[in-house]
Scaffold this motif. Structure first.
Motif, PDB file in Angstrom:
ATOM      1  N   MET A 171     -28.303 103.746  79.335  1.00 62.54           N
ATOM      2  CA  MET A 171     -27.193 104.044  80.247  1.00 62.54           C
ATOM      3  C   MET A 171     -25.863 103.871  79.515  1.00 62.54           C
ATOM      4  SD  MET A 171     -26.193 102.249  83.911  1.00 62.54           S
ATOM      5  CE  MET A 171     -27.763 102.655  84.661  1.00 62.54           C
ATOM      6  N   LEU A 172     -24.931 104.781  79.777  1.00 58.09           N
ATOM      7  CA  LEU A 172     -23.651 104.758  79.075  1.00 58.09           C
ATOM      8  C   LEU A 172     -22.899 103.444  79.249  1.00 58.09           C
ATOM      9  CD1 LEU A 172     -22.199 108.317  79.845  1.00 58.09           C
ATOM     10  CD2 LEU A 172     -23.252 107.530  77.725  1.00 58.09           C
ATOM     11  N   LEU A 173     -23.005 102.850  80.437  1.00 59.97           N
ATOM     12  CA  LEU A 173     -22.211 101.666  80.749  1.00 59.97           C
ATOM     13  C   LEU A 173     -23.007 100.367  80.632  1.00 59.97           C
ATOM     14  CD1 LEU A 173     -20.130 103.037  83.766  1.00 59.97           C
ATOM     15  CD2 LEU A 173     -19.455 102.842  81.364  1.00 59.97           C
ATOM     16  N   HIS A 174     -24.145 100.432  79.963  1.00 58.71           N
ATOM     17  CA  HIS A 174     -24.929  99.218  79.770  1.00 58.71           C
ATOM     18  C   HIS A 174     -24.112  98.210  78.963  1.00 58.71           C
ATOM     19  CE1 HIS A 174     -28.362  96.630  79.310  1.00 58.71           C
ATOM     20  NE2 HIS A 174     -28.344  96.732  77.989  1.00 58.71           N
ATOM     21  N   ARG A 175     -23.965  97.008  79.506  1.00 62.04           N
ATOM     22  CA  ARG A 175     -23.200  95.929  78.891  1.00 62.04           C
ATOM     23  C   ARG A 175     -21.728  96.297  78.681  1.00 62.04           C
ATOM     24  NH1 ARG A 175     -27.359  93.226  74.409  1.00 62.04           N
ATOM     25  NH2 ARG A 175     -28.976  92.622  75.931  1.00 62.04           N
ATOM     26  N   LYS A 176     -21.242  97.237  79.471  1.00 61.72           N
ATOM     27  CA  LYS A 176     -19.832  97.619  79.426  1.00 61.72           C
ATOM     28  C   LYS A 176     -19.126  97.097  80.675  1.00 61.72           C
ATOM     29  CE  LYS A 176     -20.226 100.404  75.758  1.00 61.72           C
ATOM     30  NZ  LYS A 176     -19.551 100.159  74.465  1.00 61.72           N
ATOM     31  N   LYS A 177     -17.832  96.811  80.536  1.00 61.16           N
ATOM     32  CA  LYS A 177     -17.027  96.360  81.666  1.00 61.16           C
ATOM     33  C   LYS A 177     -16.107  97.496  82.100  1.00 61.16           C
ATOM     34  CE  LYS A 177     -15.285  92.284  81.823  1.00 61.16           C
ATOM     35  NZ  LYS A 177     -14.488  91.047  81.536  1.00 61.16           N
ATOM     36  N   VAL A 178     -16.130  97.772  83.398  1.00 61.05           N
ATOM     37  CA  VAL A 178     -15.283  98.816  83.965  1.00 61.05           C
ATOM     38  C   VAL A 178     -14.185  98.157  84.790  1.00 61.05           C
ATOM     39  CG1 VAL A 178     -15.190 100.837  85.475  1.00 61.05           C
ATOM     40  CG2 VAL A 178     -17.220 100.430  84.050  1.00 61.05           C
ATOM     41  N   ALA A 179     -12.959  98.591  84.573  1.00 61.07           N
ATOM     42  CA  ALA A 179     -11.832  98.123  85.371  1.00 61.07           C
ATOM     43  C   ALA A 179     -11.290  99.281  86.188  1.00 61.07           C
ATOM     44  CB  ALA A 179     -10.729  97.564  84.481  1.00 61.07           C
ATOM     45  N   ILE A 180     -11.168  99.068  87.493  1.00 61.76           N
ATOM     46  CA  ILE A 180     -10.559 100.047  88.385  1.00 61.76           C
ATOM     47  C   ILE A 180      -9.226  99.473  88.850  1.00 61.76           C
ATOM     48  CG2 ILE A 180     -10.762 101.282  90.585  1.00 61.76           C
ATOM     49  CD1 ILE A 180     -13.816 101.127  90.235  1.00 61.76           C
ATOM     50  N   ILE A 181      -8.167 100.237  88.685  1.00 61.09           N
ATOM     51  CA  ILE A 181      -6.844  99.787  89.105  1.00 61.09           C
ATOM     52  C   ILE A 181      -6.562 100.387  90.478  1.00 61.09           C
ATOM     53  CG2 ILE A 181      -4.411  99.630  88.479  1.00 61.09           C
ATOM     54  CD1 ILE A 181      -5.262 100.421  85.613  1.00 61.09           C
ATOM     55  N   GLY A 182      -6.525  99.526  91.488  1.00 60.29           N
ATOM     56  CA  GLY A 182      -6.218  99.986  92.838  1.00 60.29           C
ATOM     57  C   GLY A 182      -7.383  99.853  93.796  1.00 60.29           C
ATOM     58  N   ALA A 183      -7.149  99.129  94.913  1.00 64.57           N
ATOM     59  CA  ALA A 183      -8.194  98.905  95.918  1.00 64.57           C
ATOM     60  C   ALA A 183      -7.934  99.740  97.169  1.00 64.57           C
ATOM     61  CB  ALA A 183      -8.271  97.425  96.273  1.00 64.57           C
ATOM     62  N   GLY A 184      -7.538 100.981  96.950  1.00 69.50           N
ATOM     63  CA  GLY A 184      -7.503 101.930  98.047  1.00 69.50           C
ATOM     64  C   GLY A 184      -8.902 102.453  98.322  1.00 69.50           C
ATOM     65  N   PRO A 185      -9.052 103.371  99.266  1.00 72.17           N
ATOM     66  CA  PRO A 185     -10.394 103.853  99.599  1.00 72.17           C
ATOM     67  C   PRO A 185     -11.116 104.508  98.433  1.00 72.17           C
ATOM     68  CG  PRO A 185      -8.690 105.148 100.717  1.00 72.17           C
ATOM     69  CD  PRO A 185      -8.025 103.952 100.150  1.00 72.17           C
ATOM     70  N   VAL A 186     -10.387 105.191  97.557  1.00 68.68           N
ATOM     71  CA  VAL A 186     -11.036 105.869  96.437  1.00 68.68           C
ATOM     72  C   VAL A 186     -11.485 104.852  95.386  1.00 68.68           C
ATOM     73  CG1 VAL A 186     -10.715 107.550  94.582  1.00 68.68           C
ATOM     74  CG2 VAL A 186      -9.788 108.014  96.863  1.00 68.68           C
ATOM     75  N   GLY A 187     -10.620 103.906  95.055  1.00 62.73           N
ATOM     76  CA  GLY A 187     -10.994 102.896  94.076  1.00 62.73           C
ATOM     77  C   GLY A 187     -12.158 102.037  94.536  1.00 62.73           C
ATOM     78  N   LEU A 188     -12.139 101.626  95.802  1.00 60.31           N
ATOM     79  CA  LEU A 188     -13.232 100.797  96.323  1.00 60.31           C
ATOM     80  C   LEU A 188     -14.537 101.573  96.408  1.00 60.31           C
ATOM     81  CD1 LEU A 188     -11.382  98.816  99.150  1.00 60.31           C
ATOM     82  CD2 LEU A 188     -12.020  98.004  96.866  1.00 60.31           C
ATOM     83  N   THR A 189     -14.447 102.847  96.777  1.00 60.48           N
ATOM     84  CA  THR A 189     -15.668 103.664  96.817  1.00 60.48           C
ATOM     85  C   THR A 189     -16.234 103.842  95.420  1.00 60.48           C
ATOM     86  OG1 THR A 189     -14.880 104.829  98.784  1.00 60.48           O
ATOM     87  CG2 THR A 189     -16.629 105.887  97.509  1.00 60.48           C
ATOM     88  N   MET A 190     -15.372 104.039  94.442  1.00 58.45           N
ATOM     89  CA  MET A 190     -15.827 104.139  93.058  1.00 58.45           C
ATOM     90  C   MET A 190     -16.564 102.870  92.659  1.00 58.45           C
ATOM     91  SD  MET A 190     -15.668 106.226  90.396  1.00 58.45           S
ATOM     92  CE  MET A 190     -16.562 105.954  88.848  1.00 58.45           C
ATOM     93  N   ALA A 191     -16.006 101.719  93.018  1.00 58.29           N
ATOM     94  CA  ALA A 191     -16.664 100.451  92.697  1.00 58.29           C
ATOM     95  C   ALA A 191     -18.027 100.359  93.369  1.00 58.29           C
ATOM     96  CB  ALA A 191     -15.778  99.284  93.124  1.00 58.29           C
TER      97      ALA A 191
END
Length: 376
Positions: free
Chosen positions: A1-21
């Motif tokens: 998997m591309l994100l194996h052992r990777k850290k993802v940061a999302i800037i913004g807890a609006g509906p789009v950012g939270l859904t992405m999370a």
């Protein structure tokens, strides 16, 4: 998997950012959301949101949250009235269409999404200020001095996102329309005649280049927007002070001298205003092909647009769905390739949504515009 052992940061807890999370966590990805609001109880102003079938609702289904959305959202009919308060058209929701695009309060939607995430996913009170590269990772900088690191950054922090400059040189363009948004507490008693005119539906009125749209059931508030073309001689907000509600009430009363007393009752009952010059970020400008580390944008950070087609949040949720799928479905060899594929697709459908929005904006201010023609 591309994100194996990777850290993802999302800037913004609006509906789009939270859904992405949420979509990434469903696939076991290590993701953190950074939000400038002080905490989860910080109130979000603005009208309710409606998620559409074929876009926003499909994303909620993929996230396992569609039934919860239906439980919390309200099916809303439409009432069209003229300037004198005469009802020209009225339609209540039916069992056949009640789930087409029910309206949900922004704070309720945030709560729904937060409840779906692992505890501690959102880090509050973090105002993003910039990025740097350090030891092969992104260094996220915040105004409180508490930096964070990530392998992938996703900007989901709205139209004024400071992450945009790392991805595209596109800048905000004003479209020439001004929206004055108002909120009324306890409308049943503070503007009872106007509240009755709404009849538990979204009320729409148009006349002489002015449009008013009101929702009497935005949580425990009545929220509305007055929309008109910004005169050329104005600055972006005409000097109106949103903190001085009395001055804005007087402005509205002066702008609508011949409208029925029920509308004036609405203005006088307003407890808070937001003034919003409508804007867009054109997506047809080239996005940067060379970036020091993986980074991209979703939602308003990528393609903010006025609300005249109801597309903004729905297109943003589609962003989250496509990007999260690209990052987790095993079809791409690198994170950059997954991002590039997402961006190429997004530019096409976001441009179509912006075009639809622009056409609606132009049509709304034609002399013959009528809400009644649109619904009957």
């Amino acid at each position: 998997m591309l994100l194996h052992r990777k850290k993802v940061a999302i800037i913004g807890a609006g509906p789009v950012g939270l859904t992405m999370a949420r979509l990434l966590q469903q696939n076991g990805i290590d993701v953190t959301v950074y939000e400038r609001d002080k905490d989860a109880q910080t109130r979000i102003s603005g009208g309710p949101l409606d998620l559409h079938k074929g876009s926003g609702q499909d994303v909620m289904k993929k996230a396992g949250l569609l039934e919860r959305y239906y439980e919390m959202a309200l099916p809303m009919g439409r009432t069209v009235a003229d300037e004198q308060g005469n009802v020209l058209f009225s339609k209540k929701p039916t069992p056949d269409d009640q789930f087409d695009n029910p309206e949900i309060n922004r704070n309720d939607l945030r709560r729904l999404l937060l409840d779906s995430l692992t505890s501690g996913t959102v880090v509050w009170d973090r105002k993003f200020t910039g990025l740097d590269v350090q030891n092969g990772k992104w260094l996220l900088q915040f105004d409180n001095g508490e930096d964070a690191t990530a392998d992938l950054v996703i900007g989901a922090n709205g139209g004024i996102s400071k992450a945009r400059k790392y991805v595209t040189d596109a800048e905000i363009e004003y479209t020439g329309t001004l929206i004055i948004q108002g909120e009324v507490q306890q409308p049943e008693t503070t503007c009872p005649e106007f509240y009755q005119l709404c009849d538990d539906t979204i009320l729409m009125t148009a006349g002489n280049g002015n449009l008013l749209v009101a929702n009497p059931r935005n949580g425990n508030l009545l929220s509305y927007g007055v929309t008109f073309r910004k005169p050329d001689e104005w600055d972006q907000e005409n000097g109106l002070n949103v903190q001085n509600t009395d001055s804005i009430i007087m402005f509205l009363l002066d702008r609508f001298p011949d409208w029925d007393e029920r509308y004036k009752q609405l203005f006088r009952a307003t407890s808070a205003f937001v003034i919003w010059p409508t804007r867009k970020i054109p997506v047809d400008k080239p996005w940067k092909t060379t970036r020091p580390l993986p980074i991209t944008l979703i939602g308003d950070a990528a393609h903010i647009m006025p609300p005249f087609a109801g597309q903004g949040v729905n297109i943003g949720l589609v962003d989250a769905l496509i990007l999260s799928d690209n990052l987790t479905n095993g079809a791409f060899e690198t994170i950059d390739a997954a991002i590039d594929d997402y961006e190429q697709k997004m530019i096409v459908y976001a441009a179509e949504a912006q075009l639809e929005t622009s056409r609606n904006e132009i049509a709304m201010f034609r002399p013959d515009f009528s809400f009644q023609k649109r619904f009957s």
